[in-house]
Every structure is written in C-alpha cells, then in structure tokens.
Design an enzyme around this catalytic site. Structure first.
Site, short mmCIF file in Angstrom:
data_model
loop_
_atom_site.label_atom_id
_atom_site.label_comp_id
_atom_site.label_asym_id
_atom_site.label_seq_id
_atom_site.Cartn_x
_atom_site.Cartn_y
_atom_site.Cartn_z
N GLY A 200 1.55 -16.54 31.39
CA GLY A 200 0.51 -16.49 30.61
C GLY A 200 0.31 -15.32 29.79
O GLY A 200 0.19 -15.37 28.57
N GLU A 201 0.42 -14.27 30.33
CA GLU A 201 0.22 -12.79 29.51
C GLU A 201 1.69 -12.37 28.99
O GLU A 201 1.63 -11.57 27.88
CB GLU A 201 -0.16 -11.87 30.62
N GLY B 297 -9.09 -20.34 26.30
CA GLY B 297 -9.93 -19.43 26.93
C GLY B 297 -9.76 -18.22 26.58
O GLY B 297 -10.30 -17.18 26.00
N THR C 28 6.75 -26.26 29.23
CA THR C 28 5.65 -25.73 29.13
C THR C 28 5.65 -24.00 29.05
O THR C 28 4.95 -23.39 28.63
CB THR C 28 4.56 -26.28 30.35
N ASN D 88 8.75 -25.28 34.58
CA ASN D 88 9.02 -26.28 33.62
C ASN D 88 9.31 -25.45 32.43
O ASN D 88 8.41 -24.68 31.76
CB ASN D 88 7.70 -26.96 33.49
N GLY E 170 -4.98 -24.70 29.43
CA GLY E 170 -3.93 -25.03 28.55
C GLY E 170 -2.72 -24.70 28.82
O GLY E 170 -1.63 -24.74 27.80
N ILE F 3 11.52 -20.51 36.87
CA ILE F 3 10.77 -21.16 35.67
C ILE F 3 10.41 -22.42 36.21
O ILE F 3 11.54 -23.39 36.21
CB ILE F 3 11.46 -21.16 34.38
#
Length: 750
Positions: free
Chosen positions: A715-716, A251, A646, A643, A478, A641
């Site tokens: 994510g960023e 996305g 991932t 995981n 994702g 953290i």
C-alpha cells in the site's frame, strides 16, 4: 515457506492476476458506502463550522434555524447531551499522545473549521439551509499556523506515540566527520501540506434499533476503532453497538481514526432516539487530518569518491495544540545507506490546526524525499552516476536497530528498473537532453517502507454444499483485500474461487486491526490461512473415519486439497469430495477461527522493509515552465506477490499520488486567518488523466520469512521515493535544484 495447505506446493489462485471479487458490486452500484445506508426514520445532520481558527464562542443564536419546518434540533456545546468523555477512555489504535479533539465540548475554538453546531432535520436540504441561519459570535485570537515562524519553539515530544520509533541515538561523530569531509552538502527541504481527499467523503449513518441499541455504518479503515470510540465516549455496552464499514471510497489514512461526524451522528441519534446520518462536505474534509508541514535539513559529508562519511538529518513537524502527532521522518536516513557517522533529530512545534494524520506512507514520503534529493545532489557534486553512488553506500544491515535485514533485493530492483527504463542511455550533464522545445530529464530515487504484521484473527465456515465463508473486522480500503483473502482461502481448501465468500468491515466478525501500514495482507492473510488449515484438518479427520475411506491410514501431510476434493498426493484415484465428506459425516457445517501475530523471535533478530527503485522521465517546456512526467518505471521488492493485478494497481496508485506530491498537491494556509484556503477540488490540484502517462511496474523476485505468507505489503511503497525521482529528473532537465514541493511553474521559471 508454506502459504497454503496444498502439499503439492502449488497454488491455483495465489500469485496470479485475478480480477477483484468486489468489482461487480462496485461498478453496478450494489456496493453501499457509509452515507448510503438508510432507515425508515432517518434524519439528517449538517455541521456548522467555525469561522475563526483560535478563540472562543461568545454567543449562539439558533432560533431562526430551529424555526425552519422540518428541523428537529440544533445541537451545540450549550445543549449537547452528557457523554462519558474522558481523555483516554477509548481505544484508538493510532492516537498520538495528548487529548483527542472533543466536538461541541465547550466554547473554545482550537482550529478553523471546527464543528460548532449540528443541525438535525427531516432531510438533508432542510438541514443545510437551516445551518446557514445559525449565528455564531466569537472572541477571536490571533492564530499561530506558520511553522516556519515557530521553529525556535520546537521540542522533543515527551511521550512516544505507540508504534512510532523515535530517532535512534547518534553513532560516530557526525559533526566532526562533516567538517572533515572533502565534499559537503547542506540543504533545506520542504513539502507542502497535503490533504487526503478520497472520493467518498466521511459519513456516519446511525440506525436506532430501540432499547438504546444502535447499528452504525461508518467510513473507517477499521470498525474496531469506531466501536471502541463509541463505547468509550458514550459509555455504551459493547453488545449494544454494531459497527459496519463494508466498502470505502478511498481513505489513504484519513479513515484510521474516527472523525467528528461519527460523534455527532451517534450523539444526535441517542438524543432523538431515531436514526441520523451526518455526511461531511468537501470543504469540511479539509477541517481535519492532513500530511503535516515538516521543515527538514539534510547535511551530507562524503569523500571525493562519493562514500558517505557523515549524515545529519533534522526535521521539525507541525502538530496541533492538543495532541503530539508523530511519524517516522528522519530514521530512514540511518537505514537506507551505510555511514559511520549519523545524527538524526525530530522535533514538534505547536500550531493552531487540527492534529495531522497518517497519510499514505506517513513520514517516509516526507523524509525519503529530502534524503533522496540530497543523494542526487551528492551524485552530481562527485560526478557519480546516481545508481552507482547508492550502490557504493549500500546498507547491508539496519544500523538504527543493529539488525540484519530479513531480506533485501534492492540491488536487483536497481538493476531491473534501470534496464527497463534504459538508464544506460542517460547523458549525465543537466540540460543535455531535448525533445523539440522541451528539455528532457531522467531522475531516480530509492523507496523504503517497513514490513509489518499485527495481531489478527479470522473466522471460516465450510458448509455441506462445499461453500466457504471467511471474514474478520478489517476493511478493504480499495486495496483488493476482499480478493486476496478469497484467493488465500480458495487455495487453502482447494475450492473454486466462486465458492468462497469474504466478509469484512463488521464488528461482529473476528477481531482484526485497522487497515493501514501495509500490514493487512500479512496479518489478516495469515489468520485466514490458519482458519482454513484448521477446517482442512477437521475435514480430513472426518474423511478418515468414513467407512471404506480412500484416505484410510494416510497422514494429513500426504493429502492435497484441490478442485473441491481431498486426494492422496501422487495418487488422485484415492480422492473424496469435501462436500461428500460433510454429508456422509452428518455435518451441516464446520467452523474454525485462526489467529496470527508477529513472530517475536524473528522481529528481535531481523529488520523488515520493502524497497523500490523509481525511475522517472520528465519533459519541461523551457519557455512555459510546464513539467510533464512522461515515463515512470517502479521496481518493487516486496516479498511474495499474492495477486499481480491488484498489486500492480497499488503501485500505480502510489506513483500517481507521488506525482501529485511532486507537481501539484498543496494545501494553502492563510496564516492571518489560520485557514486552508483552497478547500475544494477545484483549487486543490490532484493529478488527472491528462497528467499521467506510461507507468511500468516490476516486481522483483524476493523471498522473505518474516511471516508465514512471505508478503511485505504494497500500500505504501509505491509512493515513497516517487516525488524525489521527479525532482531529480527536473534538475537533470533544467539544471535547477528545487527543494520545495510542489514544483510549480513559478519555481521552474524563477
């Protein structure tokens, strides 16, 4: 800082490298995406896109399309069903101020590629063929899409976009300090427009359930946004709409807002009273949001020792004619470095395109690129090592909010990243390092992103067989959300991870925000933890009441949930299986809902950010101008953290996107036509396997108490600063300072 209810303070799954729980479904094809759900009476819609960028439709001829066997209807602004369209009658969690785009609303054309008709047929191929037969006549006007030519018309947005901080008031005298500074640097910076281009195109499948009820499978990063959109636009009752989005094929922000295919599919399904699917083509994926065109100026004044005396950062961003899209571009220059005189300015200019949209680390990717290249220029001008310059100007508080940081381990990120990269072996002189016919360059930059948390809830159900089901409305785009929420829940109740099922992306589940902003782990993770804590408390209370309970006269704080049992801490002989407790208590299941939100006291007292130090090696063919990124080290300070596997993947993906920004990605606007011309993956270049070499990710130890999970989001942060590090490495290799991205061969050879 507790992150599970285990009083032993240990976690079995949280903090480990665990493979994705949704991986098997994805690699075997069992995972269904929005455009893959079906229904017995499913019809297919195909969008007809406008051929002009500005003007009006003067005539529509749909007769030939309607005559094709299998065509059910051609919908246009002339015959569309009446809807409840109003400007602000639906809850879009990320909408900028203005009037949201309304598909097939009237004869006006606002941008190139705007939908002007929808052909609905029994199958996709028939709909596509018939769409080619629709004839549209236009009265075209000259489009204005060149931001560079419209900068004099830039304005301060009159209304602030929710959640977006405007530039702070200036402090000190930035102009006077700049004029008095021994070292002055003034640069213009520009990044090309970029489109998100996730692998999965946007699609909506609307299943007609009868009696006006619909089930909608939508590509969206938050089903709550699509639900609110449908209810508001079509005036439907909440109970008559069920929205699901269990999986997304990428996305990057393009799925934060409902896109026009959702409106078209719902409209057609309600009109025909049958199921309808609308899937956009790759070409049409270029007909809505994108990372906006932003023109930036950064002026730095400093002493001979590199100490900053003045920072001025100005930005002009393009937006559509119907909405004032805003993002945080210049504020980072007031956060990253300590400077006594700072002035930041952010303005908009109207252009004839669709509204830009949030794209991975919106604003930060753009603004930090300009700032970090400017800082590299200052390091070179003052003879400073780039890391030493940043440490000299290290900020100990956020001057834009006048708050200390909740935590900041950026110094450690610089140190650990530099050591892993071998930065000490860098010859600072440009063009001084070679590998055969290639020039070698080493560059670095700082990254930053806000650490945020949103109000969220989650539900949990523990059944008598010892199985746990958790879930809420948020999406896994994702990033691994299915996995980390499963890990959190398993540890909270001491269950095997195989005994926990996580459900996401369903409007019938507990309320949760859209998946964006790097806030999902903190928001939904904390809500899941609280729901499981409530179940644990209920199980414990039930266990204590059992006859001859091994937990009699024990306080809740003294028990440990582990291996499917409740045990007294330090005395494993006093233990009972969770499943046995439910069975003995005559309970089929125990349910609980947990809610979590930001701590207002903490947010008022502290500023929260993730930080990174990005180190890049490039090799540049001196004759051909080809740039290769051969090594990257990204050191990340992002709290706990959850995981490591991932998490690493998130940073890898961000780094790859950053390399794409630096060297390849560019949506090319023809200003005569007002159209993006390279609207396909053949001509819009993104990094491929051959472009990506060694990427090393370091997670710096950092404790943060901004939220109960101690996480900051990932994510960023992986993309921020990467493009600047590449650009700085190219300068070190070639001696050429390129301030406009992407850095293509022609710019190297110019």
């Amino acid at each position: 800082m507790a992150n599970s209810i285990n009083t032993s303070g240990t976690d079995t799954y949280v903090g480990t490298a665990h493979s994705r729980v949704d991986g098997p479904a994805k690699v075997t094809g069992q995972a269904k995406y929005a455009g893959e759900f079906s229904a017995p009476d499913l019809a297919h819609g195909y969008v007809v896109s406008s051929a002009i960028a500005r003007g009006r439709i003067t005539a529509l001829d749909t007769a030939a399309a309607e005559a094709v066997p299998g065509v059910l209807k051609v919908l246009t602004h002339e015959n569309r069903p009446r809807t409840a369209w109003l400007d602000y009658n639906y809850q879009d969690q990320v909408a900028p101020p203005g009037s949201p785009f309304r598909a097939l609303y009237d004869d006006k054309v606002h941008y190139s590629g705007q939908p002007v008709a929808l052909v609905v047929a029994e199958d996709f191929d028939t709909a596509r063929h018939a769409a080619s037969l629709v004839k549209v006549a236009y009265e075209a006007e000259t489009p204005n899409t060149d931001l560079a030519a419209l900068q004099d018309q830039a304005y301060v947005p009159p209304k602030k976009r929710s959640g977006i901080k405007p530039p702070p008031e200036p402090w000190g005298d930035a102009v006077g300090a700049y004029e008095a500074a021994p070292i002055k640097l003034d640069g213009r910076y520009h990044m090309a427009v970029e489109h998100h281009n996730p692998m999965e195109p946007h699609a909506s499948t609307v299943v007609w359930e009868g009696d006006g009820k619909i089930t909608v499978y939508d590509k969206i990063q938050g089903v709550s946004n699509s639900l609110g959109y449908i209810i508001g636009v079509f005036g439907m009752k909440k109970d008559d709409v069920h929205v699901m989005s269990p999986y997304l094929g990428g996305g990057f922000g393009s799925g934060l807002r409902p896109q026009y295919q959702l409106f078209l599919a719902v409209m057609a399904a309600r009109d025909l009273e049958r199921s309808v699917r609308v899937t956009l083509t790759r070409d049409q994926m270029f007909s809505f949001g994108y990372r906006p065109d932003v023109r930036q100026t950064v002026s730095l004044g400093a002493g001979e020792d590199g100490a900053l005396q003045s920072i001025r950062h100005e930005a002009i961003s393009g937006t559509s004619n119907f909405e004032d899209y805003q993002e945080v571009v210049v504020n980072w220059s007031g956060v990253l470095y300590d400077c006594p005189n700072v002035a930041l300015d952010y303005r908009l200019a109207k252009i004839d395109t669709y509204t830009p949209s949030d794209m991975r680390a919106p604003g930060a990717v753009t603004g930090v690129f300009a700032l970090e290249v400017a800082m590299d220029e200052l390091a070179h001008a003052t003879g400073q090592d780039p890391i030493a310059l940043r440490l000299r100007n290290y900020a100990e508080k956020d001057r834009t909010q006048d708050k200390p940081f909740s935590s900041k381990s950026l110094r450690a990120a610089y140190e650990q990243g530099a050591e892993r990269f071998g930065w000490a072996g860098r010859d600072p002189e440009p063009r001084s390092m070679r590998d055969g016919r290639e020039l070698v360059g080493w560059g670095m930059a700082t990254g930053i992103w806000e650490s945020m948390m949103q109000q969220s809830s989650a539900q949990a159900t523990l059944t008598a067989d010892g199985k746990l089901v958790i879930g809420n409305q948020t999406s896994d785009i994702g990033t691994g959300t299915y996995t980390i929420l499963t890990q959190i829940a398993a540890d909270a109740l001491g269950l095997r991870i195989e005994d926990v099922t996580t459900k996401l992306g369903d409007s019938k589940l507990a309320d949760a925000p859209i998946a964006g902003g790097s806030w999902t782990a903190a928001s939904s993770g904390t809500a899941v933890m609280k729901a499981c804590r409530e179940i644990a408390a209920q199980v414990f209370t039930l266990a204590r009441r059992l006859d001859d309970s091994p937990l009699a006269n024990v306080d809740f704080e003294r028990v440990v949930f582990k291996d499917g049992h409740i045990s007294v801490a330090g005395d494993p002989s006093r233990s009972i299986a969770i499943a046995e407790v439910l069975k003995a208590g005559g309970m089929d299941k125990i349910e609980a809902t947990g809610s979590a939100g930001p701590d207002s006291n903490h947010s008022q007292s502290f500023a929260g950010y993730t930080h990174s130090a990005v180190f890049v090696e490039v090799k540049v063919d001196e004759d051909l101008g080809v740039v290769r990124v051969t090594r990257v080290v990204s050191a990340i300070a992002a709290g706990k953290i959850l995981n490591t596997k991932t998490a690493r993947s998130q940073i890898l993906g961000g780094v790859v996107m950053g390399i794409g920004s630096a060297l390849e990605e560019e949506s090319m606007l023809d200003h005569t036509l007002g159209r993006f011309m390279n609207h396909n993956l053949g001509e819009y270049h993104v990094p491929v396997h051959a472009d990506i070499h060694d990427i090393d990710v370091i997670f710096v130890d950092e404790e943060d108490k901004a939220n109960p999970m101690g996480v900051k989001g990932l994510g960023e942060i992986g993309i921020v600063g990467t493009a600047a590090a590449v650009a700085n490495a190219v300068f070190h290799a070639t001696g050429k300072r390129i301030r406009e991205l992407p850095i293509t061969i022609d710019k190297i050879l110019a």
